[in-house]
Design a protein around this motif. Sequence first.
Motif, short mmCIF file in Angstrom:
data_model
loop_
_atom_site.label_atom_id
_atom_site.label_comp_id
_atom_site.label_asym_id
_atom_site.label_seq_id
_atom_site.Cartn_x
_atom_site.Cartn_y
_atom_site.Cartn_z
N GLY A 133 0.78 -1.09 -0.05
CA GLY A 133 0.06 -0.20 0.17
C GLY A 133 0.85 1.22 0.12
N VAL A 134 0.27 2.33 0.37
CA VAL A 134 0.96 3.60 0.31
C VAL A 134 0.73 4.22 1.67
CG1 VAL A 134 1.13 6.02 -0.99
CG2 VAL A 134 0.58 3.69 -2.24
N SER A 135 1.82 4.78 2.39
CA SER A 135 1.59 5.34 3.59
C SER A 135 1.97 6.78 3.34
CB SER A 135 2.16 4.68 4.49
OG SER A 135 3.74 4.77 4.54
N VAL A 136 1.53 7.80 4.04
CA VAL A 136 2.26 8.99 4.20
C VAL A 136 2.05 9.38 5.61
CG1 VAL A 136 0.89 9.88 2.06
CG2 VAL A 136 -0.42 9.85 4.06
N ALA A 137 2.69 10.71 6.03
CA ALA A 137 3.10 10.76 7.30
C ALA A 137 1.62 11.45 8.36
CB ALA A 137 3.99 12.04 7.42
N LYS A 138 1.63 11.42 9.30
CA LYS A 138 0.67 11.52 10.20
C LYS A 138 0.48 13.16 10.33
CE LYS A 138 1.19 8.54 13.76
NZ LYS A 138 0.95 7.55 14.89
N PRO A 139 -0.70 13.79 10.77
CA PRO A 139 -0.68 14.89 11.26
C PRO A 139 0.49 15.44 12.41
CG PRO A 139 -2.93 14.14 11.08
CD PRO A 139 -2.03 13.02 10.94
N LYS B 131 -10.66 3.93 16.63
CA LYS B 131 -9.24 3.75 16.58
C LYS B 131 -8.70 4.77 15.20
CE LYS B 131 -9.37 -0.95 17.70
NZ LYS B 131 -9.30 -2.52 17.42
N GLY B 132 -9.51 5.43 14.86
CA GLY B 132 -9.01 6.58 13.65
C GLY B 132 -10.26 6.78 12.82
N CYS B 133 -9.75 7.24 11.61
CA CYS B 133 -10.79 7.79 10.78
C CYS B 133 -10.25 7.67 9.36
CB CYS B 133 -10.39 9.59 10.92
SG CYS B 133 -11.59 10.36 9.98
N VAL B 134 -11.52 7.50 8.43
CA VAL B 134 -11.30 7.13 7.18
C VAL B 134 -12.20 8.45 6.34
CG1 VAL B 134 -13.37 5.57 7.13
CG2 VAL B 134 -11.93 5.54 5.17
N ARG B 135 -11.55 9.05 5.31
CA ARG B 135 -12.15 10.05 4.74
C ARG B 135 -11.93 10.09 3.18
NH1 ARG B 135 -9.05 15.56 5.00
NH2 ARG B 135 -7.11 15.06 6.35
N VAL B 136 -12.80 10.56 2.19
CA VAL B 136 -12.47 10.74 0.99
C VAL B 136 -12.71 12.13 0.37
CG1 VAL B 136 -12.95 8.13 0.29
CG2 VAL B 136 -14.82 9.97 0.42
N ALA C 3 -9.53 7.69 -0.87
CA ALA C 3 -9.52 7.45 0.68
C ALA C 3 -8.28 7.54 1.41
CB ALA C 3 -10.11 5.98 0.89
N GLN C 4 -8.41 8.15 2.58
CA GLN C 4 -7.18 8.43 3.49
C GLN C 4 -7.66 7.65 4.95
OE1 GLN C 4 -5.50 11.95 4.77
NE2 GLN C 4 -5.51 12.95 3.00
N ILE C 5 -7.05 6.62 5.30
CA ILE C 5 -7.09 6.06 6.60
C ILE C 5 -6.02 6.47 7.44
CG2 ILE C 5 -7.75 3.74 7.77
CD1 ILE C 5 -8.42 2.71 5.01
N SER D 182 -2.79 5.67 5.66
CA SER D 182 -2.39 5.33 4.44
C SER D 182 -3.52 5.75 3.25
CB SER D 182 -2.86 3.63 4.38
OG SER D 182 -4.14 3.34 4.74
N VAL D 183 -3.00 5.82 2.01
CA VAL D 183 -3.76 6.35 0.98
C VAL D 183 -3.91 5.23 -0.07
CG1 VAL D 183 -3.38 8.72 1.36
CG2 VAL D 183 -1.92 7.32 -0.10
N ALA D 184 -4.55 5.23 -1.25
CA ALA D 184 -5.01 4.48 -2.14
C ALA D 184 -3.54 4.16 -3.05
CB ALA D 184 -5.98 4.54 -3.02
N LYS D 185 -3.50 2.96 -3.69
CA LYS D 185 -2.30 2.81 -4.68
C LYS D 185 -2.70 3.60 -5.99
CE LYS D 185 -1.45 -1.81 -3.87
NZ LYS D 185 -0.87 -3.09 -3.93
#
Lengths: 338, 338, 338, 338
Positions: A269-275, C249-254, D262-264, D271-274
Amino acid sequence: MKQLGIALLGMGRIGRLHGENLAFNVPQARLVIAADAYLNDAMKEWADSVGVNCTNDVIAAINHPDVDAVFICTSTAAHAELIKAAAAAGKHIFCEKPIHTDLDQIKEAIADAENAGVKLQVGFVRRFDHNHKAVHDTVASGVLGKPHVVKVCSRDPDHQSMDYIKTSGGIFLDMTIHDFDMVRYLSCGEVTEVCAYGAVCSDAPYGDYDDIDTAIIMLKFDNGALGVIDNSRASHYGYDQRTEVQCDKGCVRVDNDLENTAQIASAEGVSVAKPTWFFLERYNNAFIAEARAFCDSVLKDTPVLVNGKDGLMPVAIAMAAAKSYRENRSVLLSEILG
Amino acid sequence: MKQLGIALLGMGRIGRLHGENLAFNVPQARLVIAADAYLNDAMKEWADSVGVNCTNDVIAAINHPDVDAVFICTSTAAHAELIKAAAAAGKHIFCEKPIHTDLDQIKEAIADAENAGVKLQVGFVRRFDHNHKAVHDTVASGVLGKPHVVKVCSRDPDHQSMDYIKTSGGIFLDMTIHDFDMVRYLSCGEVTEVCAYGAVCSDAPYGDYDDIDTAIIMLKFDNGALGVIDNSRASHYGYDQRTEVQCDKGCVRVDNDLENTAQIASAEGVSVAKPTWFFLERYNNAFIAEARAFCDSVLKDTPVLVNGKDGLMPVAIAMAAAKSYRENRSVLLSEILG
Amino acid sequence: MKQLGIALLGMGRIGRLHGENLAFNVPQARLVIAADAYLNDAMKEWADSVGVNCTNDVIAAINHPDVDAVFICTSTAAHAELIKAAAAAGKHIFCEKPIHTDLDQIKEAIADAENAGVKLQVGFVRRFDHNHKAVHDTVASGVLGKPHVVKVCSRDPDHQSMDYIKTSGGIFLDMTIHDFDMVRYLSCGEVTEVCAYGAVCSDAPYGDYDDIDTAIIMLKFDNGALGVIDNSRASHYGYDQRTEVQCDKGCVRVDNDLENTAQIASAEGVSVAKPTWFFLERYNNAFIAEARAFCDSVLKDTPVLVNGKDGLMPVAIAMAAAKSYRENRSVLLSEILG
Amino acid sequence: MKQLGIALLGMGRIGRLHGENLAFNVPQARLVIAADAYLNDAMKEWADSVGVNCTNDVIAAINHPDVDAVFICTSTAAHAELIKAAAAAGKHIFCEKPIHTDLDQIKEAIADAENAGVKLQVGFVRRFDHNHKAVHDTVASGVLGKPHVVKVCSRDPDHQSMDYIKTSGGIFLDMTIHDFDMVRYLSCGEVTEVCAYGAVCSDAPYGDYDDIDTAIIMLKFDNGALGVIDNSRASHYGYDQRTEVQCDKGCVRVDNDLENTAQIASAEGVSVAKPTWFFLERYNNAFIAEARAFCDSVLKDTPVLVNGKDGLMPVAIAMAAAKSYRENRSVLLSEILG
């Protein structure tokens, strides 16, 4: 006068934060003395590290001849009384929020400062954040026309201790108060009515203290706009601080600052940094800008950017929201302000 | 020793930047004295503003008994000689890049520091940037496997003055040198071969000074990876600083820091903020982290994070790139290093 | 049966959209006949272009021997009655939303389909959108724990004609109804209470038709979650369709789909593409997925993904929201559903 | 003529892709016949599913009286010969890339089409992608001034089979050829010189077939711009397709299309989508736009958007790149084109 002589009142977490900024990052300020009625060794050590004398005599610090202005960073209970004392001594005042939890006390403190002809700035630091300021400035510029909908999403990263919750005054007063300031700042209008839903969604025992961890608050403004705030005490992924204003001709919104801009992509998958984690990280530069703005207002005799009324109104809105939640009905601000 | 006593050598733009950080944002440091052979009133005023004595006697500053370490921020020509003087005095050394434009001079300076047993850290500040560090740390962790392709995009916001260009040593030495450091840092490998294309794409008179404003450089690394850098002297939209490493199992990349996260959407389109303007804005926190890391290395006697070899290699790679551009052929590093 | 024989009922805008998808992009479907009681030349021409026969006899189309299922795309007023007719003929039913604006009529239509043993899928197309589906699937997977806050931002690009507004049934029924479906889908729960604020913020004459252009609606769910929807009839920058669920445990958003991923940076600023303009662009693939899913449900005899209850509940919630707005109080769904 | 009668030549993967688009998504086209010299049952079944007759007599298909144009989707070896046959029959030609791997054969085929007065469009589909087109259109508009640097990052999601590699002609001809087309399209210029670095970075046995899996290619253009392409045969995270052009006044660049927006976010990270997986997903709409554009060019007698020269040049650049890689030197296009 080139530099403002400052007495720091209160050396707890937020006091030390302001003290370090005043010592190192606010060229317009000179930290003259730091005072705390409950002065302890850790505070003394801290004062030493920033090169400032300290005392447990708060009134003496206010009256110190080199002191032009005070930073009130004590517990909330002492704010109003110290505003009055500083005003009586003719010293300019920066006061952390909230001024008080009683509206009459707030009004009295504001009146004292006005009558004494000293500046009074209240510590709603988010107005100095680069992101929220960009939203405000866009709205205030009029380029998008008048505001229709103001939105604030504000989530703390994790639960506070229940010791804190016990005496915090409830979510609307301890947490949403910042968002009530934000909606006034971003809408360029005044709140006239609020309606709140709340719940305990986590497993934490907020119910034991007549408090909640999740809230949604709708608002009406005197300029015809509507607003909405959603709050959570525990996001678990960091300090979620997003604001948005939809206007006649378009919309301006800001997302969170992230720890970095890295994207890591792989088969998984693809991960980015947290706030950024919490207010110390997110509003670090805003605290510096806030202190600089206060010093500039005094040195150049210009209006402060967050004045007494800006200190009063969020408390009143918080009271209206709490009443709305308790009574499950929409509440007019006039019910609170009279 | 709790704090490192520091002499600031050179009070030009970069010297004042380091000086202010050392004075206000590096708790491990104490700025003892600031020296500049060409001391002027502006420098004196600046020294006063940060509360440090100043002198035009650079050697005396090095030898000041309270000085444990020096920050060499003079013009490049004096770097190597001051490293030698500091080493002779047994003082630890932070030196801005490049150490020298002559490889033998660099090697001598490094050897002197080594022989004297003092720390020598070179000022490749980007290694301390939150974004590039995230790329490096991901690669170094091995989680994505070994690196295949290392990419650096580096564009200055606008043309330097032609006065600067006249004596800068050319784009590879004055600008790409940072990127040559970056590719070593990000690849966790050594450059073995380079091939450069260059051009004057703008209307500016770089040709008059035998220089260019646009360059692309391919690189080979000893770990089998390939690399590419693209440079421009004038983006016009800000400081473009993106890095990326594709590895066996995936890719890590960073984008620019923006002035804020605002999006403004209307019928006319959607605008977002520009990248931060130049290195002062983008690498502000990296400069502080760099100085703190140096002080920590000395105080805790740990290896510096950017050592003498890290100072030498980018100069050698720049020479190879310049040769490649002039001769329009791929050049082995061994041709330069012997 | 390999392909489902389908009668298209209604050849207006949405009918032609479904018809083209069924003809060209749904391999499981065979468009047998298209019917419209108000058949005109444009419709005949369209039918010819997709290679299907057409008629003005809707009942005959339902009863056509090659027809296994109907797509009801007429005006809302005829939906329930056609559901009953199709059920009586033993034909499976896809019906555009809403089934009816009267709850009893909806219940009757659902009961008829159930008693006849035919499938009934209602056209809430957003459930088939790649973005909202990613939010739903994340919540439904349980990986983030139970939902706390469900948020939907839904803005149309521009005002509808006042001719449409005159008979639309009001914002909650003509526009928010999709969002009421979304919050049920995303929360994996049932709405129990709503509270709505509304306003006319633009200069358009919604007030003349007892309607509004801006609304915020708070919701409570039976699983303890809270929700909020904000609506605008005219964003001017495109179709704004964002959803979000904050969980334990977290958040999902689009965020929105954009026309492309281009960034254009210059001294003037940085621009990016606008969101896709309206539902035809944004939900193009979702309409195809919706039709395929319906055909699969019939061909494989599996439950439809949007059933009769899913058609009923958004209408009930819209009624509760309208009542809440009119009476300025929080309204329980039980007040509507009895 | 309202619709173009088309013969599909070749029913492999790419042939079926074009065939389905022509049958269902290109209103200007009518698929008359499908031909494949190696016609098998799977092809027959596929032809049946799209409702077209099929044959193993390719020449008969070309000459079918209802056929106005052919889509050549056979193996590369037959492309040029079929162009000649179609030209001889006076039929317009869409030909998949590359036309041939021999430049003289390509020139002959182009000349035949020209002499016959039929349209010839070559299948460089990326020119019809919404993202790359946005880059091209921005450059071509001149709003950013003339191009300085053209960048293409192009990575396949995973290794092709070694059976394919064995006869593919090498990375520059089988993969980078698309990128060579892209740099011509995006730069609005012609390539004059290239220099390539290559390596086998993965564990796959490319060396056994005299091929590589990783390449970087620098380019010079006749308009003074420089360019760079980086390739990988196996990203593992999807189809990485990014392009960028830096110009006089700014920069335009595009990032990948993602599976969703989506951002989870949770304590574990965000994580974001590929990116979409491969060309079928990414260029799905581009294939449709490509076929529509070809039909429009024929029907309206306008120039095709990808002509014979556009088919020739990428092959020549690929030959120059291969030569550069083999000889480790910069190669002029004139060495290849004579």
